[in-house]
Each structure stands twice: as C-alpha cells, then as structure tokens.
Write a protein that holds these residues in place. Structure first.
Motif, mmCIF file in Angstrom:
data_model
loop_
_atom_site.group_PDB
_atom_site.id
_atom_site.type_symbol
_atom_site.label_atom_id
_atom_site.label_comp_id
_atom_site.label_asym_id
_atom_site.label_seq_id
_atom_site.Cartn_x
_atom_site.Cartn_y
_atom_site.Cartn_z
ATOM 1 N N ASN A 59 0.857 -1.180 0.000
ATOM 2 C CA ASN A 59 0.000 0.000 0.000
ATOM 3 C C ASN A 59 0.898 1.237 0.000
ATOM 4 O O ASN A 59 1.644 1.467 0.949
ATOM 5 N N PRO A 176 0.225 2.283 7.044
ATOM 6 C CA PRO A 176 0.028 0.852 6.800
ATOM 7 C C PRO A 176 1.208 0.112 7.424
ATOM 8 O O PRO A 176 2.247 -0.099 6.817
ATOM 9 N N VAL A 204 -5.561 5.093 4.811
ATOM 10 C CA VAL A 204 -6.010 4.578 6.102
ATOM 11 C C VAL A 204 -6.635 5.713 6.906
ATOM 12 O O VAL A 204 -6.037 6.775 7.076
ATOM 13 N N GLY A 251 0.160 -6.154 4.679
ATOM 14 C CA GLY A 251 -0.753 -5.386 5.507
ATOM 15 C C GLY A 251 -2.213 -5.664 5.211
ATOM 16 O O GLY A 251 -2.599 -6.037 4.093
ATOM 17 N N THR A 253 -4.464 -3.485 4.967
ATOM 18 C CA THR A 253 -5.000 -2.502 4.018
ATOM 19 C C THR A 253 -4.862 -3.004 2.591
ATOM 20 O O THR A 253 -5.737 -2.764 1.752
ATOM 21 N N SER A 254 -3.769 -3.713 2.292
ATOM 22 C CA SER A 254 -3.627 -4.306 0.964
ATOM 23 C C SER A 254 -4.647 -5.420 0.766
ATOM 24 O O SER A 254 -5.199 -5.588 -0.334
ATOM 25 N N THR A 292 1.614 -8.979 8.366
ATOM 26 C CA THR A 292 0.839 -8.008 9.132
ATOM 27 C C THR A 292 1.453 -7.819 10.506
ATOM 28 O O THR A 292 2.235 -8.653 10.967
#
Length: 343
Positions: A59, A176, A204, A251, A253-254, A292
C-alpha cells in the motif's frame, strides 16, 4: 460470532512506544498453512518464506501531518485530525474540544491560519481553510498523527519512521504498519531473488482504531476508506495466479484493497470507498499469504486475520506472542500468515 470472542489480555509494556533501531530489527511470528504451531523468526528471515515469482502487494499511501491544534473564539483549546481532503481548502475532520463547534464558528490554528467549521457529515466535521490550502497548513503546523495507544507526543523520528520507504500518495491518517519493516536493502534482496511487487492505494482512516461497540459482528457498521486498485495491478495478480505463484499482501490494508476489487470473484479495477468488513467465514479471492502486525483486541483487523488463518489458530498465536513478549501494534513486530486453504 461475538465481539468478546476476539478479546485477549495484553500487558501495557508490550505495546511498542518507539520503533526499533533499524526497520528490519523486528521479530516475525510465522504461522504456516499446514496446521503447525507458530514459529519464532526475525523479519530478516522474510525472504526464506517467499518464492521467486511471488507477488508482494504494498500500500503506497503516505501519512499526512494531519493533527492540528488551535483555539476557538472563546479561547477554548481545540485538537483536529484531518481525515480526508475533499478540495484544496475543504476537508473532513475529527474535532476534539470541550464543546462541539457549531457551523460558522472559526478555529485559530497555531501559526495564525484560520479554519471555518461548515457543518457535519456523519461523525466528521466539514472544515474550510480561510488562508491557505489544507496541504500547506498541514506541512506548516501539522503533527504526525500517532495512534492513541502510543502514549507520547510525536517526535522528529516519527517523520521518517511512521512512513513506509515506498510511500507515494498522501492521504492517510495512519500508517500501513506492516510496511514499516521494509527498508531499501530488504526490497533489493527480494528483487534479486525474483519476488515481484505491485502497489495499491488505501488511505487509512482514523476508523481503523475505532473499537467495535456492538456484541454481534453482523451489526457493526464498518468505517469507510478510499482505495484504488489499478488495471496494471489486476494484470499482475492474474499473472501470478497463472504461473502458480502466491499473492502476498503486505498489511491488512492491501488485503482490503485487493478483496474489495474481487467481490465478484475475479479481480477488477477498483476506485472508490470501501466498507469491506472481513470476518471468519469470508472466502478470500485474491490473497494467499499476509504479512501483518499484531492488532488490538476486539478490533476489525483482528477479525480479518482470524478469517484468514482460522480463529483458533490466530487466537493461539496471539497468546504465544504475549508469552514470548513480542512487541505489539504499529511500531511492533510482525506476523507472516499463510492461508490455511491455499494450494
């Protein structure tokens, strides 16, 4: 499932307050796909867990200096967190004050610039800058918006260490954090062994720290975040699939970006807000492994990783991490999770 199913006890001293001396100095808890228990490693071991041809998806969002301080006309202190820039001089913000400001009221910022409160949009305030663009204001007087569990003010070191080395597109109010472990040397090692990389964008929001307040997960209203998955990334994911390689999300978010682009089963370009809430039982379409950090108890992100690796396995791995005194949350250690049903 119930919110309480995702509770675990965490001693305060395991919440990392500062980054490690070097980005690669973190530990790495590996949770293999074969059902074995967690394996204690170092982040420097990451290349040994990857194969030539695997696709790492990062990200590339960049954290804004989104925390601003000022005073109301009455002299009362105000703290703002700019959540999203709508136009050069308009945005959405969280405002903390002794009393919520009304539409039309003005806030005098440190440095002398003025913001006007124009109204509300759900939980956020619509603000307008009277003297300069919001980006300029944040650059001049803004602070890095460290997470609420970091019990200190931001420092000069956070300007660098609360950004990934590959950040490009400004718009996030939180980093992230899985990407914070990567430095240029690690990226070069992965390039040399033939690991490919792709970049999505998910800005984010502060909602990532918002606790789940309802008992039943299906009643939770997920916060909204803006994401982009380009046609080029979709092509890279399909090519990885075709050659039998894994898509490894860096992560959560990805993960949310890729899975938001894959809601119909096949990945397609995606541009817009996502409210995707991933809980146990979710079927993943585009992600095979996940790097993560550790997540807060009863959080939506803990629910996501439980969906990815299995509820019992994740909760047991977290208990292992507590016993082994891993460092938790944004500046903490990492996990490498292999999806249990990947083949």
């Amino acid at each position: 499932m119930q919110r309480s199913d995702f509770h675990y006890d965490l001693p305060d001293e395991l919440i990392a307050q500062f980054p490690t001396g070097n980005r690669q100095d973190s530990r790495l808890l590996h949770l293999p796909c074969g059902g074995e228990g967690p394996v204690d490693r170092l982040f420097a071991d990451l290349p040994s867990l990857l194969n030539p041809g695997d696709l790492l998806v990062f990200n590339d969002t960049r954290v804004m200096r989104a925390r601003l301080f000022g005073t109301k006309a009455t002299g009362g202190k105000v703290e703002l967190l700019i959540e999203r820039v709508l136009e050069p001089r308009r945005g959405l913000a969280h405002i903390r004050a002794s009393k919520s400001p009304r539409a039309g009221s003005r806030i005098l910022l440190e440095g002398g610039n003025v913001l006007e409160v124009q109204g509300r949009q759900e939980d956020l305030f619509v603000i307008a800058a009277c003297d300069a663009d919001l980006h300029e204001l944040m650059c001049q007087t803004g602070h890095m918006p460290l997470p609420p569990y970091i019990s200190r003010e931001d420092q000069a070191l956070d300007e660098e260490r609360y950004q990934t080395v590959y950040s490009q597109r400004e718009g996030a109010v939180a980093a992230p954090t899985a990407g914070l472990h990567f430095d240029q040397a690690m990226l070069a090692r992965l390039d040399a062994m033939g690991v490919e990389r792709a970049f999505v964008t998910l800005h984010v929001g502060a909602g990532t720290f918002r606790p789940v307040r309802v008992d039943r997960l299906e009643e939770h209203v997920m916060h909204s975040e803006y994401a982009e998955v380009s046609p080029e990334v979709c092509d890279q994911v399909r090519a990885a699939r075709a050659r039998g390689a894994r898509v490894v999300a860096v992560g959560t978010t990805s993960v949310r970006s890729l899975e938001s682009a894959s809601r119909e089963g096949e990945i397609q370009p995606f541009y817009g807000d996502t409210r995707l809430f991933i809980t146990p039982g979710y079927r993943f379409h585009s992600v095979d492994a996940l790097l993560t950090n550790f997540h807060l108890p009863e959080s939506t992100l803990l629910m996501l990783v439980a969906a990815f690796s299995g509820y019992e396995r994740i909760m047991a791995a977290y208990q292992h991490a507590v016993v082994q005194r891993y460092r938790f949350f944004s500046y903490g250690d990492a996990m490498f999770l292999e999806r249990a049903d990947w083949a």
